[in-house]
Scaffold this active site. Structure first.
Site, PDB file in Angstrom:
ATOM      1  N   ASP A 122       0.867  -1.180   0.000  1.00 50.48           N
ATOM      2  CA  ASP A 122       0.000   0.000   0.000  1.00 50.48           C
ATOM      3  C   ASP A 122       0.899   1.224   0.000  1.00 50.48           C
ATOM      4  O   ASP A 122       1.678   1.429   0.935  1.00 50.48           O
ATOM      5  CB  ASP A 122      -0.907  -0.025   1.240  1.00 50.48           C
ATOM      6  CG  ASP A 122      -2.033   0.984   1.147  1.00 50.48           C
ATOM      7  OD1 ASP A 122      -1.924   1.941   0.351  1.00 50.48           O
ATOM      8  OD2 ASP A 122      -3.028   0.828   1.878  1.00 50.48           O
TER       9      ASP A 122
ATOM     10  N   ASP B 158      -3.211   7.223  -3.688  1.00 50.77           N
ATOM     11  CA  ASP B 158      -3.163   6.179  -2.657  1.00 50.77           C
ATOM     12  C   ASP B 158      -3.606   4.893  -3.357  1.00 50.77           C
ATOM     13  O   ASP B 158      -4.727   4.825  -3.868  1.00 50.77           O
ATOM     14  CB  ASP B 158      -4.118   6.593  -1.529  1.00 50.77           C
ATOM     15  CG  ASP B 158      -4.215   5.580  -0.401  1.00 50.77           C
ATOM     16  OD1 ASP B 158      -3.480   4.584  -0.394  1.00 50.77           O
ATOM     17  OD2 ASP B 158      -5.069   5.807   0.491  1.00 50.77           O
TER      18      ASP B 158
ATOM     19  N   HIS C 212     -12.037   6.243   1.513  1.00 50.96           N
ATOM     20  CA  HIS C 212     -12.030   7.586   2.107  1.00 50.96           C
ATOM     21  C   HIS C 212     -11.893   8.664   1.054  1.00 50.96           C
ATOM     22  O   HIS C 212     -11.419   8.403  -0.049  1.00 50.96           O
ATOM     23  CB  HIS C 212     -10.860   7.698   3.085  1.00 50.96           C
ATOM     24  CG  HIS C 212      -9.551   7.227   2.491  1.00 50.96           C
ATOM     25  ND1 HIS C 212      -8.687   8.062   1.852  1.00 50.96           N
ATOM     26  CD2 HIS C 212      -9.002   5.979   2.410  1.00 50.96           C
ATOM     27  CE1 HIS C 212      -7.645   7.361   1.406  1.00 50.96           C
ATOM     28  NE2 HIS C 212      -7.810   6.089   1.721  1.00 50.96           N
TER      29      HIS C 212
ATOM     30  N   HIS D  15      -6.500  10.843   4.595  1.00 53.47           N
ATOM     31  CA  HIS D  15      -7.799  10.306   5.025  1.00 53.47           C
ATOM     32  C   HIS D  15      -8.750  11.439   5.366  1.00 53.47           C
ATOM     33  O   HIS D  15      -8.672  12.048   6.419  1.00 53.47           O
ATOM     34  CB  HIS D  15      -7.637   9.369   6.228  1.00 53.47           C
ATOM     35  CG  HIS D  15      -7.054   8.050   5.834  1.00 53.47           C
ATOM     36  ND1 HIS D  15      -6.389   7.230   6.698  1.00 53.47           N
ATOM     37  CD2 HIS D  15      -7.055   7.405   4.645  1.00 53.47           C
ATOM     38  CE1 HIS D  15      -5.989   6.145   6.058  1.00 53.47           C
ATOM     39  NE2 HIS D  15      -6.373   6.236   4.809  1.00 53.47           N
TER      40      HIS D  15
ATOM     41  N   GLU E 257     -10.986   0.912  -1.212  1.00 52.32           N
ATOM     42  CA  GLU E 257     -10.012  -0.121  -0.838  1.00 52.32           C
ATOM     43  C   GLU E 257     -10.663  -1.263  -0.053  1.00 52.32           C
ATOM     44  O   GLU E 257     -10.529  -1.327   1.161  1.00 52.32           O
ATOM     45  CB  GLU E 257      -8.854   0.486  -0.048  1.00 52.32           C
ATOM     46  CG  GLU E 257      -9.221   1.388   1.108  1.00 52.32           C
ATOM     47  CD  GLU E 257      -7.981   1.920   1.830  1.00 52.32           C
ATOM     48  OE1 GLU E 257      -7.046   1.141   2.073  1.00 52.32           O
ATOM     49  OE2 GLU E 257      -7.950   3.127   2.136  1.00 52.32           O
TER      50      GLU E 257
ATOM     51  N   GLU F  51      -6.624  -1.303  -4.051  1.00 53.99           N
ATOM     52  CA  GLU F  51      -7.071   0.087  -3.855  1.00 53.99           C
ATOM     53  C   GLU F  51      -6.700   0.966  -5.041  1.00 53.99           C
ATOM     54  O   GLU F  51      -5.611   0.852  -5.601  1.00 53.99           O
ATOM     55  CB  GLU F  51      -6.406   0.666  -2.588  1.00 53.99           C
ATOM     56  CG  GLU F  51      -6.716   2.145  -2.355  1.00 53.99           C
ATOM     57  CD  GLU F  51      -6.115   2.689  -1.060  1.00 53.99           C
ATOM     58  OE1 GLU F  51      -5.100   2.124  -0.586  1.00 53.99           O
ATOM     59  OE2 GLU F  51      -6.654   3.679  -0.542  1.00 53.99           O
TER      60      GLU F  51
HETATM   61 MN    MN Z   1      -6.423   4.513   1.396  1.00 52.69          MN
HETATM   62 MN    MN Z   2      -3.730   2.888   0.802  1.00 53.14          MN
END
Ligand code: MN
Ligand code: MN
Length: 300
Positions: free
Chosen positions: A88, A99, A158, A166, A191, A283
């Protein structure tokens, strides 16, 4: 209604996404049994920086029942045959964040990976201006349970904002009954985590990922220097490993002990499936655009 996002901002989100998406693919190609985890994380972060983006947060490699927030410091830690490895990672251009995550299967967990991956792609198809987050949550839940797995209920997608990884809204993996409607130009990350266990994570082990909460006077020279670097991150998270290449390890550890003793940091300890189920995650980051969506982290 909608978010005021100009063309220049969209261009930066796309550039961050392209760099980060490519770094993720590159990272996945390095994950093999016997390879050092720290080495892979270092190489991913180097790749992001060498292409002109900043790190939005430390690259994480969370293995098996660890779902997220694992950024090891121990160079002797390696990947093993059979591991389920979640990478990640985050990159940013002028604070506009990408992200993105994927899972590398070093065993025979194809179905678990498919559950998470399908949940992500099925849900992306539903994203458009005005859609209720509840319908996205229902699709994540429906897809993962249809494969016979549990969605992790206390980890969510998010919103994203400048120098904020976030943000609102949370995009849960089940229908909470709370309607939130996505707006034009809103930037979100989806995600879905699929677990072979109960699908609830708890904090476990020592944190290595932190965020600056508030500054306090610190004593040692190394602590003062590290604090100066941390303050230049505009509130983005960091990991203790980043400072090991610059200062003696003992002094870095001492500085972090001081920061933590003085409650200067927000801590992100590893999150593990409480029943030790295996966990897969995929994600993407995307910009909501009318009936369409620009998936910034999708690369060929
Ligand atoms: Mn994330
Ligand atoms: Mn992430």
């Amino acid at each position: 209604m909608g978010f005021a996002v100009d063309e220049e901002t969209i261009r930066k989100y796309k550039r961050a996404g392209e760099i980060t998406g490519n770094a993720l693919k590159y990272g996945a190609s390095l994950v093999k049994p016997g390879v050092s985890v720290v080495e892979v994380l270092d190489k991913i972060e180097e790749r992001i920086k060498s292409r002109g983006a900043g790190l939005a947060f430390p690259a994480a490699a969370s293995i098996n029942y660890i779902a997220a927030h694992s950024a090891p410091v121990d160079e002797s830690e390696v990947f093993h045959e059979g591991d389920v490895v979640k990478l990640d990672i985050g990159g940013e251009i002028d604070g506009f964040v990408a992200d993105t995550a994927l899972t590398v299967d070093l065993g025979n967990h194809e179905k678990l990976l498919e559950a998470s991956k399908n949940a992500l792609y099925n849900t992306i198809k539903l994203v458009k201006t005005g859609v209720d987050v509840r319908s996205l949550s229902r699709e994540i839940n429906r897809t993962i349970t249809s494969f016979g797995y549990s969605p992790i209920k206390n980890l969510t997608g998010h919103g994203l904002d400048k120098y904020v990884v976030h943000d609102e809204p949370a995009i849960p993996a089940y229908d909470t009954g709370n309607s939130i409607f996505l707006e034009e130009n809103q930037v979100i990350a989806i995600e879905p985590f699929a677990s072979s266990g109960v699908g609830v994570v708890v904090e476990s082990g020592e944190p290595t990922i932190f965020m600056l909460d508030h500054e306090k006077p610190v004593r040692s020279l190394t602590a003062r220097r590290i604090l100066k670097e941390i303050k230049s991150l505009n509130g983005l998270p960091f990991t203790i490993r980043w400072f090991y290449s610059e200062y003696p390890k003992l002094l870095v550890n001492e500085a972090f002990r001081e920061f933590r003793r003085k409650n200067m940091l927000v801590e992100f300890p590893p999150l593990v499936d409480m029943s030790k189920g295996l966990v897969a995650q995929f994600e993407h980051t995307m910009i909501v655009k009318g009936d369409k969506v620009i998936v910034t982290t999708m690369v060929k």
